[in-house]
Design an enzyme around this catalytic site. Structure first.
Site, PDB file in Angstrom:
ATOM      1  N   GLU A 104       1.019  -1.722  -0.128  1.00  0.00           N
ATOM      2  CA  GLU A 104      -0.208  -0.018   0.502  1.00  0.00           C
ATOM      3  C   GLU A 104       1.246   1.313   0.124  1.00  0.00           C
ATOM      4  O   GLU A 104       1.322   2.170   0.897  1.00  0.00           O
ATOM      5  CB  GLU A 104      -0.799  -0.169   1.420  1.00  0.00           C
ATOM      6  CG  GLU A 104      -1.746   1.162   1.178  1.00  0.00           C
ATOM      7  CD  GLU A 104      -1.494   2.074   0.959  1.00  0.00           C
ATOM      8  OE1 GLU A 104      -1.407   3.326   0.761  1.00  0.00           O
ATOM      9  OE2 GLU A 104      -1.874   2.509   2.359  1.00  0.00           O
ATOM     10  N   GLU A 137       4.072   7.824  -4.361  1.00  0.00           N
ATOM     11  CA  GLU A 137       5.295   7.630  -2.476  1.00  0.00           C
ATOM     12  C   GLU A 137       5.681   6.883  -3.898  1.00  0.00           C
ATOM     13  O   GLU A 137       6.737   5.539  -2.713  1.00  0.00           O
ATOM     14  CB  GLU A 137       4.146   6.862  -1.929  1.00  0.00           C
ATOM     15  CG  GLU A 137       3.303   7.803  -0.873  1.00  0.00           C
ATOM     16  CD  GLU A 137       2.609   7.074   0.092  1.00  0.00           C
ATOM     17  OE1 GLU A 137       2.724   6.131   0.533  1.00  0.00           O
ATOM     18  OE2 GLU A 137       1.740   8.078   0.959  1.00  0.00           O
TER      19      GLU A 137
END
Length: 734
Positions: free
Chosen positions: A190, A199
């Site tokens: 995740e 990210e």
């Protein structure tokens, strides 16, 4: 205060993306030794901007760690979105269902960006534990050392420490044959932000497929798809188009003169917003459309492009592209998670499953005043993604492209936040500043004015209003870029840079030599400090600190602008924000209660503790309601050197409801007559407030009409500590 910066900032950010104080784009580094872990953390003084690296040795158990780490880790981790993410029940449920469905036999599972270890523990549970599943193995990597410490404690609490091999490394630092014995069969991860890619999803997947995973691995999630929608919104337009907004002002200042339309603006990127909060100000101009698809089960490309032809469904001015993503967590396509705005969920007859802050929608601004379009007209969208972001170009059929990242007027561009651009284009705000500066300059001959903060607006305003004034602009955050910008717009605003000097030195080093032996008559600020937009409102009392540092160069009758700050507060109902920060218990069967203190949780804790104040836009925090009148907590007098301050106030509730906390902000009194006041409260959407959440929500009512179980009064007291810029807030309900 310690600023705990994720160690994964090299080469890309892999910690939670919504760090509020981490606008200091600085990498913290960690190193290993045979005996312990060592971290370098950046300690920042919010009232001076000074920072220093602090070496912290961290033992296995946080309770045994050094005092400096124990005192500083809690408030800074509370500024991250880990707690909000772990309170996202739809997310947790979707991952649990998909992992249970995907992992049906003993295998090797890799968890990238493990956080508290929730996905790792789900994977271990899916395989069973102990001797019954001897071939099963979970490898977890987490680069952010404070989270590694929390994960170890969570695993120990749940009896999972022997089932999961945890590495304090980035995934691209793992090596088969060194760290792990073989490639993994399953990937669970995740590492997603609101934009999806920010990210480091693509580089992480690329390395994992190249070096860490078997061919054709199983993955959770299986796929992610980005979607978009064309919208009209004057609010979103004001967040980026300073040139056309300031054209309607009457002060004569042109921060973006004609011909250099982008010399001052926002960075061309997607910005995360809760679009539900502005739903009434958004006019939909198209149906939703698919943009990109990213498969986790195969190696992604670093670069991708797509050309879409979108038919308008309404007449309007195209101001922005709103985007979101949908996760398909299982291969069969039965388990999904979406970050779509509420209007999409309602159109699809799906329930609005609640508010979360760690993932929002994204907004891409169409340059300038946007593009006029009409119903059934075709709009061509060219979307491009690189390793960490998605960008767009738009054009109408038979028209030339509208480049969304072009710069007119040369290569130089001063970049500020969307909220700062909107403030600079706001006619009312500019009027307040104009009135205050005219009053301050009245009767002064050849004044020496020092702009203590990063306000290019006030520098220009003073130089334009007073042809005899000399201006020293300190620009502590903008520095050389601010000086270059002022030089570029001087002629257009009718002032000479001969009377404006930008000193690139710390306030503590400023002396009468810099002022040519002239004392300072006016010390002014908005206050605004570039790069600190995510900090708490009272951290702008840095202006007071700098006024104190500059005391030796101030004249006896020197005037400060603002003259004082007033800390205001209001009791609030904030159910969504409170629930996102509530204490953790069992998350899909795994006890996370040991993380509550470190993550700054509120709620039914074994030992009630005072949580930190959180910086946030109240209007973006889900459902909210004012329950009391606005009241003054304390005042800060800038005519005197900075000092400890305190205040107490009895809160009278004017609306019944459930009180979840208090919103706090500063009203800046700009003139000595107390007639020109700039508020930064919840009704002003361009400023963040500080929110102090209650440990336990309190039912409140109006005196004389409340039930016996409801509180009618509360006493709030607060104290400000100038040595570190912190505000301590306490309250008692009665």
């Amino acid at each position: 205060m310690l600023s705990l910066v994720p160690t994964a900032l090299i080469p890309f950010i892999t910690a939670r993306s919504s760090w509020t104080i981490l606008s200091l784009v600085t990498a913290a580094r960690t190193m290993s030794s045979s005996s312990n872990q060592r971290a370098f953390q950046l300690r920042v003084d919010p009232l001076t901007g000074n920072s220093e690296w602090v070496v912290i040795d961290e033992e296995e158990d946080q309770d045994q760690g050094p005092e400096i780490f124990k005192n500083s880790q809690q408030p800074m981790l509370a500024m991250t979105s880990y707690l909000d993410m772990l309170n996202d029940s739809p997310r947790n449920r979707a991952y649990a269902e998909a992992i249970n469905k995907t992992i049906t036999a003993p295998c090797h599972v890799l968890d990238i960006g493990a956080g508290t270890g929730l996905l790792s523990m789900m994977a271990a549970r899916a395989m069973g534990s102990g001797a019954s599943m001897p071939q099963g193995k979970v490898t977890a990597c987490e680069s952010y050392l404070p989270m590694v410490k929390i994960m170890r404690r969570v695993m120990r609490l749940n009896g999972m420490e022997k089932n999961i091999y945890l590495f304090n490394k980035r995934s691209d630092e793992l090596k088969v044959g060194v760290d792990i014995s073989s490639r993994a069969d399953v990937l669970v991860s995740e590492i997603l932000d609101s934009e999806l890619l920010g990210e480091g999803l693509i580089p992480s997947l690329q390395h994992a497929h190249d070096m860490l995973l078997v061919e054709n691995p199983l993955t959770v999630p299986y796929r992610a798809t980005t979607y978009g929608q064309l919208v009209e919104s004057s609010f979103l337009w004001r967040l980026h188009d300073l040139h056309n907004n300031e054209a309607k002002t009457s002060d004569g200042i042109r921060l973006v003169p004609t011909g250099v339309d982008s010399i001052l603006g926002v960075k061309p990127q997607q910005y995360a917003y809760h679009c539900d909060a502005m739903e009434k100000e958004i006019k939909l101009l198209s149906e939703p459309f698919k943009i990109f698809e990213f498969d986790f089960w195969k190696r992604p490309d670093s670069h991708g492009e797509t050309q879409l032809c979108i038919k308008a469904t309404n007449d309007g001015q195209l101001h922005a592209v709103v985007s979101w993503w949908v996760l398909q967590l299982d291969r069969e396509g039965t388990i999904f998670y979406s970050t779509a705005p509420r209007w999409i969920s309602l159109q699809n007859n799906k329930s609005d499953e609640g508010w979360c802050d760690h993932w929002k929608q994204c907004v891409w601004f169409v340059p300038g005043q946007g593009i006029p379009i009409s119903n059934d007209q075709e709009v061509h969208l060219h979307a491009v993604h690189d390793e960490t972001s998605i960008s767009y170009n738009l054009d109408k059929q038979s028209q030339t492209d509208v480049k969304m990242h072009g710069i007119k007027g040369g290569d130089f561009q001063l970049l500020l936040s969307p909220e700062r651009i909107a403030i600079y284009g706001d006619n009312e705000w500019r009027g307040i500043m104009l009135t205050a500066i005219r009053s301050a300059l009245k009767g002064r001959i050849d004044p020496l004015c020092v702009v203590a903060d990063d306000s290019v607006f006030l520098t220009i305003l003073i130089a334009q209003l007073s042809k005899t004034s000399n201006v020293i602009s300190l620009l502590p955050g903008l520095r050389a870029k601010g000086a270059q910008y002022l030089q570029a717009v001087a002629d257009a605003n009718g002032f000479s840079m001969d009377r404006v000097q930008v000193l690139e030195k710390k306030q503590s080093l400023l002396s009468v030599l810099d002022t040519h032996h002239q004392k300072v008559d006016l010390l002014i600020g908005e206050p605004f400090y570039s790069g600190t937009e995510g900090m708490l409102p009272w951290h702008n009392l840095r202006f007071w600190k700098e006024r104190t540092i500059l005391n030796s160069v101030l004249s006896e009758d020197a005037l400060m602008m603002p003259c004082k700050g007033i800390l205001k507060a209001c009791a609030m109902s904030l159910p969504d924000l409170w629930n996102s920060r509530r204490s953790l218990d069992k998350i899909e069967g795994f006890d996370h209660s040991v993380a509550n203190t470190t993550l700054g949780a509120c709620g039914e804790l074994p030992t009630p503790q005072e949580g930190p104040c959180l910086p946030c836009f109240v209007w973006q925090s889900g459902k909210y309601k004012k329950l009391s009148s606005v009241f003054t907590v304390m005042e800060f007098d800038f005519s005197k050197p900075i000092s400890r301050s305190s205040g107490q106030f009895q809160v009278e509730f004017v609306e019944p409801g459930m009180c979840h906390g208090f919103a706090l902000w500063i009203d800046w009194v700009m003139d000595s007559e107390n007639s020109v006041i700039l508020s930064t409260g919840p009704d002003e959407r361009y400023w963040k407030q500080g929110v102090k959440l209650l440990a336990t929500p309190a039912a409140v009512g109006i005196e004389g009409s409340s039930s016996p179980s409801e509180c009618c009064h509360a006493v709030m007291e607060a104290s400000f500590e100038p040595s570190n810029g912190e505000l301590i807030v306490r309250h008692v309900f009665s």
